[in-house]
Design an enzyme around this catalytic site. Sequence first.
Site: not given
Ligand code: F6P
Length: 366
Positions: A120, A143, A185, A187, A287
């Site tokens: 992004g 990711d 995680m 994505r 996280h």
């Molecule tokens: O892109 C990093 C990431 O940790 C992904 O693995 C996960 O889907 C997403 O961000 C989670 O996003 P957020 O911190 O906005 O919940």
Amino acid sequence: MPRRKRIAINTGGGDAPGLNAVIRAVVLAADHQGWEVLGIQRGYTGLLDTHETVPLGRDEVRGIVHLGGTILGTSNRGDPFHFPVENTDGSTGFVDRSDEIVENFGRLGLDTLIAVGGDGSMKIAQKLAEKGLPIVGVPKTIDNDLSGTVVTFGFNTAVSVATGAIDRLHSTAEAHERVFTVEVMGRYAGWIALHAGVAGGADAILIPEIPYDIDAVCRKILERQARGRRFSIVVVAEGARPRGGDMVTKHETDPGQEIVLGGIAERVAREIHQTSGKETRSVVLGHLQRGGRPTSYDRLLALRFGAAAVRLIAEGRSNIMVALDPPNVLTVPLEEATRRMKTVPLDSDTVMTAREMGLSLGDETE
Ligand code: F6P
């Protein structure tokens, strides 16, 4: 006397372990060149309000190389081309504020922006570069899904955390003869699941690139049971989905935001219980994979990327992203970095390794 060069750095998108190491390397290498560095806070948002900037010198980056997070803060809600505003009726609308970024960049007397971010942030960097801002991109994401670089920093730490969790789950799974599903995680890419699953000795790994058939997973679990191995560990990427089915999302997505994935491990655990009769539990690492100390691999990669970004600016280059092509750090055009998402190739050596060791990837036939 020529004016001292003045560069800026921001960190955008989800945080990744190693961001502080990049900031440190940029500041020290720039200081070595006799340049000034301005930190832009909260991603690109700090360039919309010039008060959200902070001068960075040696003192500001002392003792941060081993820290997770980012001293500059970050945001994944501040795309200046699609900036959220509250409409009078309370709904969310979007406006293009990119011209303000360009104006403030000039007002602050900046020469180049080092934009540290994932797909992004790199897309925004690319669009700002098209508007005339000199930018050097530094790729980050746990990711590992950015094309143009073999690895991003943050990935190694996330894999280490996930592998450590899988190690720990083995003993409790064995003690209770249970099946554990572990959601990681990543994505829409299965890198973390695949690497942590293979390194952690999982029995099945489900990744978005290979839609799964629950019968194939259960066959593996029951085959182990027949050999006296009454427990199993199934690593599930958050973006995994059943054959012919959809990914599982956590809740309604806010307007203009990425969908939030989550909940697939619980679903797989339920399906395994229904199909095989085994007692199951699910764990979501979330996280935890992003927080805390970066591994030495990620620190070094981040420091190398930061120093390389300054080296490139010294060479008069911009609108490129630094990238790792082991053993070298090189550059790719910004547009190349965002052209496509890098997913796990199905013929990759790590996929073959998993298959050759008899792990289930959820697509085996009887
Ligand atoms: O892109 C990093 C990431 O940790 C992904 O693995 C996960 O889907 C997403 O961000 C989670 O996003 P957020 O911190 O906005 O919940």
